[in-house]
Design an enzyme around this catalytic site. Sequence first.
Site, PDB file in Angstrom:
ATOM      1  N   THR A   1      -4.367  -7.159  -0.510  1.00 56.63           N
ATOM      2  CA  THR A   1      -3.777  -8.184  -1.359  1.00 56.63           C
ATOM      3  C   THR A   1      -2.447  -8.661  -0.785  1.00 56.63           C
ATOM      4  O   THR A   1      -2.208  -9.865  -0.634  1.00 56.63           O
ATOM      5  CB  THR A   1      -3.574  -7.646  -2.781  1.00 56.63           C
ATOM      6  OG1 THR A   1      -4.821  -7.166  -3.291  1.00 56.63           O
ATOM      7  CG2 THR A   1      -3.044  -8.725  -3.707  1.00 56.63           C
TER       8      THR A   1
ATOM      9  N   TYR B   1     -15.926 -12.172  -8.269  1.00 56.38           N
ATOM     10  CA  TYR B   1     -16.005 -13.509  -8.866  1.00 56.38           C
ATOM     11  C   TYR B   1     -16.548 -13.435 -10.288  1.00 56.38           C
ATOM     12  O   TYR B   1     -15.966 -13.993 -11.223  1.00 56.38           O
ATOM     13  CB  TYR B   1     -16.872 -14.440  -8.020  1.00 56.38           C
ATOM     14  CG  TYR B   1     -16.989 -15.815  -8.637  1.00 56.38           C
ATOM     15  CD1 TYR B   1     -15.953 -16.736  -8.513  1.00 56.38           C
ATOM     16  CD2 TYR B   1     -18.113 -16.185  -9.372  1.00 56.38           C
ATOM     17  CE1 TYR B   1     -16.034 -17.987  -9.105  1.00 56.38           C
ATOM     18  CE2 TYR B   1     -18.203 -17.428  -9.969  1.00 56.38           C
ATOM     19  CZ  TYR B   1     -17.165 -18.329  -9.830  1.00 56.38           C
ATOM     20  OH  TYR B   1     -17.242 -19.561 -10.421  1.00 56.38           O
TER      21      TYR B   1
ATOM     22  N   TYR C   1     -10.973   0.144  -4.565  1.00 58.16           N
ATOM     23  CA  TYR C   1      -9.744  -0.614  -4.838  1.00 58.16           C
ATOM     24  C   TYR C   1      -9.766  -1.098  -6.280  1.00 58.16           C
ATOM     25  O   TYR C   1     -10.518  -1.997  -6.639  1.00 58.16           O
ATOM     26  CB  TYR C   1      -9.634  -1.782  -3.864  1.00 58.16           C
ATOM     27  CG  TYR C   1      -8.302  -2.505  -3.853  1.00 58.16           C
ATOM     28  CD1 TYR C   1      -7.218  -2.087  -4.624  1.00 58.16           C
ATOM     29  CD2 TYR C   1      -8.126  -3.623  -3.051  1.00 58.16           C
ATOM     30  CE1 TYR C   1      -6.017  -2.753  -4.600  1.00 58.16           C
ATOM     31  CE2 TYR C   1      -6.914  -4.301  -3.010  1.00 58.16           C
ATOM     32  CZ  TYR C   1      -5.870  -3.865  -3.793  1.00 58.16           C
ATOM     33  OH  TYR C   1      -4.667  -4.537  -3.767  1.00 58.16           O
TER      34      TYR C   1
ATOM     35  N   LYS D   1      -7.532   3.420  -4.381  1.00 58.43           N
ATOM     36  CA  LYS D   1      -6.199   2.843  -4.530  1.00 58.43           C
ATOM     37  C   LYS D   1      -6.132   2.267  -5.940  1.00 58.43           C
ATOM     38  O   LYS D   1      -6.880   1.356  -6.288  1.00 58.43           O
ATOM     39  CB  LYS D   1      -5.942   1.741  -3.502  1.00 58.43           C
ATOM     40  CG  LYS D   1      -4.604   1.044  -3.732  1.00 58.43           C
ATOM     41  CD  LYS D   1      -4.384  -0.152  -2.819  1.00 58.43           C
ATOM     42  CE  LYS D   1      -3.036  -0.802  -3.142  1.00 58.43           C
ATOM     43  NZ  LYS D   1      -2.768  -2.011  -2.316  1.00 58.43           N
TER      44      LYS D   1
END
Length: 295
Positions: A50, A113, A143, A173
């Site tokens: 990110t 999405y 993630y 994470k």
Amino acid sequence: MTQSDLHPRGVFSAALTPLNADLSPDHATFLAHCRHLLGEGCDGIAMLGTTGEANSFSLKERQALLEAVVAGGIDPARLLPGTGVAAFTETVDLTRHALSVGVTTVVMLPPFYYKGVSDDGVVAAYSEVVERIADPRLRIVLYHIPQVSAVPISHGVIAQLRQRYPTTFTGIKDSSGDLANMVTMVERFPGFAVLAGADPLLLPLLKAGGAGCITATSNLVARDLAFIAKHFADPAQAEAVEAAQARVVATRNRVSRFAQMASLKALMARASQSDGWMRMRPPLLPLSAEELAAL
């Protein structure tokens, strides 16, 4: 982290991606930044996440940047590239490419999405990736960043994936900012590497048995984070650890006043005397002149 230690542990920088004037990734500057971060004490580089603006780059751009880093001499065992995108077939392509250059551990977003998908749908997507790659070397760090992806990684998803692929899914994470969730995962999933996605949470998570962090402010305070990770349990270093923690928190607060990635890039530009660090790919934009002055 080494190839023989496939559960990531320590401090991994969610590395910023410098850009050329045409907004393409600046390979040479990025390679130098990776070397700097490792020199400051990072255990590895979580590139193309990110903070690295990965979802603004094409697959070819992502692959080329990873190739440049490996060709530049960075040990692939110290790289955790992000490979999760919306289409699982492209996630397969990115992950296979990482394996082809010697990387074995990747950080993988769920398909993001469609919102409101079931846990079974998330598990099915990850399973398709693992089955299609069919490479026993592959290690995946999940993630969890629901405030951005809007597709959370639940404990049920973790349990199913670990049961199906016990050697593949080695950690997570957690960028939710929810320390209680991280501690619960440490307790519920022994041997599973729980990594904080927010710099100030490294210390409390380590004290609770967590594995480390993958964080953005490490671009600026890697040395302090590495010191915390090394000495958090040493009573003789308690005062120094608390001082390092205070600097980490202050820097994190500083870069959170305005847009975080733009703030990090602005401070990187100042530290390196290179305005190239200021560039960002739309829709993200650099700080305004007023924000820059205030920062």
